[in-house]
Design a protein around this motif. Structure first.
Motif, PDB file in Angstrom:
ATOM      1  N   LEU A  99     -26.995  -5.797   4.681  1.00 15.41           N
ATOM      2  CA  LEU A  99     -28.147  -6.526   4.134  1.00 15.41           C
ATOM      3  C   LEU A  99     -28.113  -6.677   2.618  1.00 15.41           C
ATOM      4  N   THR A 100     -27.041  -6.215   1.960  1.00 19.31           N
ATOM      5  CA  THR A 100     -26.965  -6.343   0.500  1.00 19.31           C
ATOM      6  C   THR A 100     -25.708  -7.050   0.007  1.00 19.31           C
ATOM      7  N   PHE A 101     -24.823  -7.461   0.894  1.00 20.88           N
ATOM      8  CA  PHE A 101     -23.509  -7.930   0.460  1.00 20.88           C
ATOM      9  C   PHE A 101     -23.029  -9.094   1.309  1.00 20.88           C
ATOM     10  N   SER A 102     -22.349 -10.043   0.629  1.00 21.68           N
ATOM     11  CA  SER A 102     -21.745 -11.162   1.344  1.00 21.68           C
ATOM     12  C   SER A 102     -20.517 -11.633   0.567  1.00 21.68           C
ATOM     13  N   THR A 103     -19.583 -12.235   1.271  1.00 24.55           N
ATOM     14  CA  THR A 103     -18.443 -12.857   0.613  1.00 24.55           C
ATOM     15  C   THR A 103     -18.277 -14.288   1.099  1.00 24.55           C
ATOM     16  N   LEU A 104     -17.778 -15.118   0.206  1.00 24.69           N
ATOM     17  CA  LEU A 104     -17.401 -16.497   0.517  1.00 24.69           C
ATOM     18  C   LEU A 104     -15.938 -16.661   0.134  1.00 24.69           C
ATOM     19  N   THR A 105     -15.134 -17.150   1.059  1.00 23.70           N
ATOM     20  CA  THR A 105     -13.736 -17.447   0.751  1.00 23.70           C
ATOM     21  C   THR A 105     -13.554 -18.950   0.691  1.00 23.70           C
ATOM     22  N   VAL A 106     -12.890 -19.407  -0.343  1.00 20.00           N
ATOM     23  CA  VAL A 106     -12.518 -20.813  -0.442  1.00 20.00           C
ATOM     24  C   VAL A 106     -11.035 -20.868  -0.092  1.00 20.00           C
ATOM     25  N   SER A 107     -10.721 -21.485   1.045  1.00 14.63           N
ATOM     26  CA  SER A 107      -9.370 -21.423   1.606  1.00 14.63           C
ATOM     27  C   SER A 107      -8.558 -22.664   1.292  1.00 14.63           C
ATOM     28  N   ASN A 108      -7.240 -22.456   1.210  1.00 10.00           N
ATOM     29  CA  ASN A 108      -6.315 -23.580   1.028  1.00 10.00           C
ATOM     30  C   ASN A 108      -6.855 -24.555  -0.029  1.00 10.00           C
TER      31      ASN A 108
ATOM     32  N   ARG B 218     -15.287 -16.008 -13.062  1.00 10.10           N
ATOM     33  CA  ARG B 218     -14.509 -17.232 -13.143  1.00 10.10           C
ATOM     34  C   ARG B 218     -13.076 -16.932 -12.709  1.00 10.10           C
ATOM     35  N   ASP B 219     -12.389 -17.974 -12.274  1.00  8.39           N
ATOM     36  CA  ASP B 219     -10.985 -17.813 -11.910  1.00  8.39           C
ATOM     37  C   ASP B 219     -10.286 -19.162 -11.968  1.00  8.39           C
ATOM     38  N   ILE B 220      -9.011 -19.101 -12.232  1.00  5.54           N
ATOM     39  CA  ILE B 220      -8.156 -20.287 -12.199  1.00  5.54           C
ATOM     40  C   ILE B 220      -7.110 -20.034 -11.132  1.00  5.54           C
ATOM     41  N   CYS B 221      -7.030 -20.930 -10.169  1.00  5.72           N
ATOM     42  CA  CYS B 221      -6.182 -20.693  -9.000  1.00  5.72           C
ATOM     43  C   CYS B 221      -5.234 -21.863  -8.784  1.00  5.72           C
ATOM     44  N   GLN B 222      -4.166 -21.579  -8.080  1.00  8.05           N
ATOM     45  CA  GLN B 222      -3.191 -22.606  -7.743  1.00  8.05           C
ATOM     46  C   GLN B 222      -3.575 -23.285  -6.439  1.00  8.05           C
ATOM     47  N   ARG B 223      -3.232 -24.543  -6.364  1.00  8.78           N
ATOM     48  CA  ARG B 223      -3.425 -25.314  -5.127  1.00  8.78           C
ATOM     49  C   ARG B 223      -2.803 -24.589  -3.945  1.00  8.78           C
ATOM     50  N   GLY B 224      -3.500 -24.564  -2.815  1.00  9.78           N
ATOM     51  CA  GLY B 224      -2.979 -23.980  -1.592  1.00  9.78           C
ATOM     52  C   GLY B 224      -3.314 -22.507  -1.406  1.00  9.78           C
ATOM     53  N   THR B 225      -3.819 -21.859  -2.422  1.00  8.84           N
ATOM     54  CA  THR B 225      -4.183 -20.445  -2.309  1.00  8.84           C
ATOM     55  C   THR B 225      -5.639 -20.308  -1.900  1.00  8.84           C
ATOM     56  N   SER B 226      -6.083 -19.078  -1.705  1.00 10.60           N
ATOM     57  CA  SER B 226      -7.472 -18.788  -1.316  1.00 10.60           C
ATOM     58  C   SER B 226      -8.088 -17.815  -2.309  1.00 10.60           C
ATOM     59  N   LEU B 227      -9.389 -17.898  -2.457  1.00 10.13           N
ATOM     60  CA  LEU B 227     -10.131 -16.998  -3.341  1.00 10.13           C
ATOM     61  C   LEU B 227     -11.364 -16.493  -2.605  1.00 10.13           C
ATOM     62  N   THR B 228     -11.603 -15.199  -2.687  1.00 12.00           N
ATOM     63  CA  THR B 228     -12.816 -14.616  -2.102  1.00 12.00           C
ATOM     64  C   THR B 228     -13.776 -14.223  -3.208  1.00 12.00           C
ATOM     65  N   ILE B 229     -15.002 -14.703  -3.079  1.00  5.61           N
ATOM     66  CA  ILE B 229     -16.068 -14.432  -4.044  1.00  5.61           C
ATOM     67  C   ILE B 229     -17.035 -13.434  -3.414  1.00  5.61           C
ATOM     68  N   GLN B 230     -17.399 -12.423  -4.177  1.00  8.08           N
ATOM     69  CA  GLN B 230     -18.296 -11.393  -3.678  1.00  8.08           C
ATOM     70  C   GLN B 230     -19.692 -11.569  -4.272  1.00  8.08           C
ATOM     71  N   CYS B 231     -20.690 -11.263  -3.470  1.00  2.50           N
ATOM     72  CA  CYS B 231     -22.088 -11.336  -3.901  1.00  2.50           C
ATOM     73  C   CYS B 231     -22.780 -10.039  -3.488  1.00  2.50           C
TER      74      CYS B 231
END
Lengths: 114, 115
Positions: B73-82, B10-23
């Motif tokens: 084949l074992t890893f991916s990331t998703l970034t939620v931008s801006n 989980r994370d709490i982020c400020q508007r306008g920033t980006s977060l990268t999630i790892q899987c």
């Protein structure tokens, strides 16, 4: 386009009783798979049961079984001997054999009462 | 079944920033996917993460907003931008089992709150 419909937003059952959750879907494909997933408050999506469309026999996993009616495009989940730990959101899902994309219904919130 | 982990939980982020999630998956898999689950809603597929090539996005999702990487084949990331408050959701990754494409297993999800 495929659609999945769950018409029961919420259901309640007494512990040890049996409950059936409904799901219908729409597709023109012949090769597909159907699933029921459970999402407890922890939010972890847990696979409950899986059915291949080409199999006529209904899938069974312990207390969980399905009634798969291919012609009617119906895929209901029966939970026998309900337990408190079965309380969760249940999602019906359709997987296209052509695209490997999983499409979810809107979910049924099941509450098991002691 | 494949065992899938996600970071952060989980994370709490400020508007306008980006977060990268790892899987991370505990074994090599052919297919990996990213989903969004908005509050009280069902899951919606964002994209298919393809190993060695660009991700395939669903209608309504674009690479600039949700860049995805899949270096192996074992890893991916998703970034939620801006980010904006409308991005507040649970983001889940899923994977098939090995070469199988007919069943998906899910990670525990990342709960994102944007202020």
């Amino acid at each position: 386009a495929q659609t999945v419909t769950q018409s029961q937003p919420e259901m309640s059952v007494q512990e040890a009783e049996t409950v059936t959750l409904s799901c219908t879907y729409d597709t023109s494909e012949n090769n597909y798979y159907l699933f029921w997933y459970k999402q407890p408050p922890s939010r972890q999506m847990i696979l409950v049961i899986r059915q291949e469309a080409y199999k006529q026999q209904n899938a069974t996993e312990n207390r969980f079984s399905v009634n798969f009616q291919k012609a009617a495009k119906s895929f209901s989940l029966k939970i026998s001997d309900s337990q408190l730990g079965d309380t969760a959101m249940y999602f019906c899902a359709f997987l296209s054999g052509a695209t490997n994309k999983l499409i979810f219904g809107t979910g049924t919130l099941l509450a098991v009462q002691p | 079944s494949a065992v899938i982990s996600q970071k952060p939980s989980r994370d709490i982020c400020q508007r306008g920033t980006s977060l990268t999630i790892q899987c991370q998956v505990d074994s090599q898999v052919t297919m990996m996917f990213w989903y969004r689950q908005q509050p009280g809603q069902s899951l919606t597929l964002i994209a298919t993460a393809n190993q060695g090539s660009e991700a395939t996005y669903e209608s309504g999702f674009v690479i600039d907003k949700f860049p995805i990487s899949r270096p192996n084949l074992t890893f991916s990331t998703l970034t939620v931008s801006n980010m904006s408050p409308e991005d507040s959701s649970i983001y889940l990754c899923s994977a098939g089992q090995g070469l199988s494409t007919d069943t998906q297993y899910f990670g525990p999800g990342t709960r994102l709150t944007v202020l």
